[in-house]
Enzyme design. Structure first.
Site, PDB file in Angstrom:
ATOM      1  N   GLY A 261      40.075  39.426  37.028  1.00 21.89           N
ATOM      2  CA  GLY A 261      38.758  40.034  36.848  1.00 21.89           C
ATOM      3  C   GLY A 261      38.716  40.814  35.550  1.00 21.89           C
ATOM      4  O   GLY A 261      39.710  40.931  34.825  1.00 21.89           O
ATOM      5  N   PHE A 265      37.137  48.416  30.769  1.00 21.82           N
ATOM      6  CA  PHE A 265      38.287  48.754  29.938  1.00 21.82           C
ATOM      7  C   PHE A 265      39.178  47.561  29.636  1.00 21.82           C
ATOM      8  O   PHE A 265      40.262  47.710  29.095  1.00 21.82           O
ATOM      9  CB  PHE A 265      39.118  49.847  30.606  1.00 21.82           C
ATOM     10  CG  PHE A 265      38.488  51.208  30.522  1.00 21.82           C
ATOM     11  CD1 PHE A 265      38.672  52.006  29.410  1.00 21.82           C
ATOM     12  CD2 PHE A 265      37.698  51.687  31.553  1.00 21.82           C
ATOM     13  CE1 PHE A 265      38.094  53.265  29.322  1.00 21.82           C
ATOM     14  CE2 PHE A 265      37.114  52.941  31.480  1.00 21.82           C
ATOM     15  CZ  PHE A 265      37.310  53.733  30.359  1.00 21.82           C
ATOM     16  N   GLY A 266      38.764  46.353  29.984  1.00 22.93           N
ATOM     17  CA  GLY A 266      39.586  45.197  29.670  1.00 22.93           C
ATOM     18  C   GLY A 266      39.662  44.214  30.809  1.00 22.93           C
ATOM     19  O   GLY A 266      38.772  44.143  31.666  1.00 22.93           O
ATOM     20  N   LYS A 282      46.918  44.817  33.790  1.00 25.01           N
ATOM     21  CA  LYS A 282      45.650  45.232  33.176  1.00 25.01           C
ATOM     22  C   LYS A 282      45.845  45.321  31.666  1.00 25.01           C
ATOM     23  O   LYS A 282      46.641  46.103  31.166  1.00 25.01           O
ATOM     24  CB  LYS A 282      45.182  46.577  33.719  1.00 25.01           C
ATOM     25  CG  LYS A 282      43.834  47.029  33.102  1.00 25.01           C
ATOM     26  CD  LYS A 282      43.479  48.457  33.472  1.00 25.01           C
ATOM     27  CE  LYS A 282      43.041  48.578  34.897  1.00 25.01           C
ATOM     28  NZ  LYS A 282      42.530  49.950  35.204  1.00 25.01           N
ATOM     29  N   ASP A 380      34.772  57.437  40.279  1.00 23.12           N
ATOM     30  CA  ASP A 380      34.231  56.078  40.268  1.00 23.12           C
ATOM     31  C   ASP A 380      34.646  55.327  41.536  1.00 23.12           C
ATOM     32  O   ASP A 380      35.062  54.166  41.483  1.00 23.12           O
ATOM     33  CB  ASP A 380      34.690  55.323  39.027  1.00 23.12           C
ATOM     34  CG  ASP A 380      33.806  54.109  38.712  1.00 23.12           C
ATOM     35  OD1 ASP A 380      32.665  54.060  39.235  1.00 23.12           O
ATOM     36  OD2 ASP A 380      34.235  53.231  37.953  1.00 23.12           O
ATOM     37  N   LYS A 382      34.044  53.099  44.432  1.00 24.84           N
ATOM     38  CA  LYS A 382      33.096  52.030  44.729  1.00 24.84           C
ATOM     39  C   LYS A 382      33.866  50.885  45.355  1.00 24.84           C
ATOM     40  O   LYS A 382      35.104  50.823  45.281  1.00 24.84           O
ATOM     41  CB  LYS A 382      32.375  51.574  43.469  1.00 24.84           C
ATOM     42  CG  LYS A 382      33.277  51.095  42.336  1.00 24.84           C
ATOM     43  CD  LYS A 382      32.448  50.734  41.106  1.00 24.84           C
ATOM     44  CE  LYS A 382      33.323  50.298  39.944  1.00 24.84           C
ATOM     45  NZ  LYS A 382      32.521  49.957  38.736  1.00 24.84           N
ATOM     46  N   ASP A 398      41.944  51.960  39.951  1.00 24.84           N
ATOM     47  CA  ASP A 398      41.247  52.249  38.700  1.00 24.84           C
ATOM     48  C   ASP A 398      41.085  53.748  38.478  1.00 24.84           C
ATOM     49  O   ASP A 398      40.082  54.352  38.858  1.00 24.84           O
ATOM     50  CB  ASP A 398      39.884  51.565  38.652  1.00 24.84           C
ATOM     51  CG  ASP A 398      39.358  51.471  37.228  1.00 24.84           C
ATOM     52  OD1 ASP A 398      39.826  52.238  36.371  1.00 24.84           O
ATOM     53  OD2 ASP A 398      38.480  50.628  36.955  1.00 24.84           O
TER      54      ASP A 398
END
Length: 528
Positions: A261, A265-266, A282, A380, A382, A398
């Site tokens: 995915g 940020f990348g 990542k 964040d 979610k 994350d």
């Protein structure tokens, strides 16, 4: 004019001395070995077994600072200037350089700067090749110093460093080019022969370390946490990550590629070693208006947070890479992806059952509470950042946006300079730059609605784009929430939906002072 002696402070050395040491230690990352040898207490400089001042994560940050352009970006100078704040003296530095066998640098200080002659050599002195190599030597770019430095002797015994090239090379194709280059160099210099063997053996040691850390992670209890001294975060060569990710193949997994995915940020890639062991890599990359400083900040946030604390419901960082074109972070691989994708049943995956959903929200609450109790706010939370392992255990992931902040129950206020987070999950006070743990509680309330309804948190095709607005506009009586329950989850136990909806509405309370923290509502979830 200041007369320098062995007792002079490092900070009193002339600028030319810092520049000279940089030219000797910056190339090839030799400074990392020096930094790793610096003791926590000056009086223990002669004790090579003393507690160290810098962790491997702090050394990685110095390396990142050294990648920035401009005067004073030398990592050697960054380390020396930091150590100088502890009143380290020139004789302390010479001792460290001697212990690490950087005799050229030690001689510069002892002989050239202080006029005291060359430093004494130990009787068993080995050839001092690293200091004497020219700065343009290509071999300096293929020997990361941090990769093996912090492995314990017991680790090395378990994975003997005597593997042949043909046994190691299939593990990651990225090492083959490195091996060929070292082969060429070793024809004329015996030093590089041993260097090549060291690089080839990194693959086995890295794999052994990652597997061991993952094994420890799987044994963690829900409330367990491990302190910084017990978490070994592995430094991994970029070439090795390229090998296990098929050179960062951008084709998605369902098409035979390695891309899991992408985000702000990348990209995240699947890495697979020769024995089937998998990791998620990542790759940090600048996008849009993002600055390099933003990427460095994300890297620092994730390494600092995830190497300091570990919990059953927080994704586990296994390693990182800083010697390539971009920084990379390596995590445990979570085969069931994100909660967002599973609720949307992407790639035809089966629906999450009611029991699975309840397990996931309990685990998520546990992870958030642990983070908040540690003094951090995620900012964040979610469904896309709630990842699922093979047993559908939730792992909060994350950590690019994590900050230290108060609970929201006191008069202490933390203020942000910009609004951080995903709009559909943002609490009202976030728009006023007010930061507290209650931001995470509000976001968790949105996640609860997603779990109940199976609907996306944001959908431009709906009249009310955000899920929060959609439910509040259409559910006037709490009993009406049953009209929006995701039927693919199957049958819920009596009263569960009503309780989850009640908890979500309290989490979504507009006024921060009336909104609970996740810690307050978690016992109710555990009782379900």
């Amino acid at each position: 004019m200041v007369v320098l002696t062995l007792e002079s402070f490092i900070r009193h050395m002339p600028h030319r001395a810092f520049v000279k040491l940089s030219t000797l230690l910056d190339p090839g990352g030799l400074w990392e070995k020096m930094a790793a040898a610096i003791p926590l207490r000056l009086e223990e400089t002669d004790d090579e077994n003393a507690e160290k001042r810098y962790t491997h994560q702090q050394i990685a940050v110095f390396a990142l600072m050294g990648q920035r352009a401009g005067v004073g970006s030398s990592p050697t100078q960054k380390v020396l200037m930091d150590w100088a704040t502890k009143n380290a003296r020139i004789h302390h530095l010479i001792t460290i350089l001697t212990h690490t066998e950087f005799f050229t640098a030690a001689d510069y200080l002892h002989n050239d700067l202080l006029q005291l002659g060359p430093v004494p050599r130990p009787a068993s002195e080995v050839l001092d090749m690293p200091d004497d190599r020219p700065s343009n030597d290509p071999a300096q770019t293929v020997m990361p110093n941090t990769c093996l430095d912090h492995l314990k002797e017991t680790d090395i015994v378990q994975q003997p460093c005597q593997k042949k090239e043909e046994e190691v090379a299939p593990w990651c194709g990225g090492l083959s080019e490195m091996s060929e280059e070292l082969n060429t160099i070793s024809e004329n210099m015996s030093y590089y022969s041993s260097a090549r063997e060291s690089v080839m053996n990194q693959a086995g040691l890295v794999l052994s370390h990652l597997e061991r850390q993952t094994s420890v992670a799987e044994e963690d209890k829900e409330e367990a946490w491990i302190g910084l001294t017990d978490i070994e975060i592995q430094t991994i060569p970029y070439a090795m990550l390229g090998g296990v990710t098929n050179n960062f193949n951008d084709d998605p997994l369902e098409k035979g590629g390695n891309l899991i995915g992408s985000g702000g940020f990348g990209m995240v890639y699947l890495g697979k070693f020769h024995n089937g062991f998998k990791v998620a890599v990542k790759y940090l990359k600048q996008t849009g208006q993002m600055k390099q400083e933003d990427l460095i900040k994300q890297f620092e946030n994730e390494v600092k947070t995830l190497s300091t604390y570990r919990h059953h419901n927080v994704v586990h960082l296994l390693g990182y890479s800083i010697d390539g074109p971009s920084q990379c972070l390596v995590y445990q691989y979570l085969p069931n992806g994100s909660l967002e994708d599973r609720l949307a049943r992407l790639q035809g995956t089966p629906p999450l059952s009611a029991n699975m959903r309840l397990k996931i929200v309990k685990g998520t609450a546990s992870g958030i509470q642990y983070l908040n109790d540690s003094g951090y706010v995620h900012r964040d939370i979610k469904s896309a950042n709630i990842l699922l392992d093979s047993e559908f255990t939730a792992k909060v992931g994350d950590f690019a946006t994590v900050v230290s902040a108060p609970s929201g129950d006191s008069k202490t206020i933390a203020m942000a300079s910009v609004v951080i987070g995903t709009p559909a999950y943002l609490a009202p006070e976030a728009m006023s730059f007010d930061v507290s743990t209650k931001l995470d509680c509000y976001s968790f309330g949105v996640v609860l609605l997603e779990v109940i309804t199976g609907l996306a948190a944001q959908d431009s095709q709906r009249e009310e784009v955000t899920l929060t607005s959609h439910i509040m506009e259409n559910v006037e009586d709490p009993a009406e929430i049953h009209d929006y329950v995701d039927q693919s989850a199957g049958t819920w136990a009596d009263g569960i939906i009503d309780k989850l909806y009640d908890i979500s509405m309290r989490c979504l309370t507009h006024l921060k002072k009336r909104r609970p923290n996740v810690k307050a509502i978690r016992p109710e979830l555990e009782a379900l």
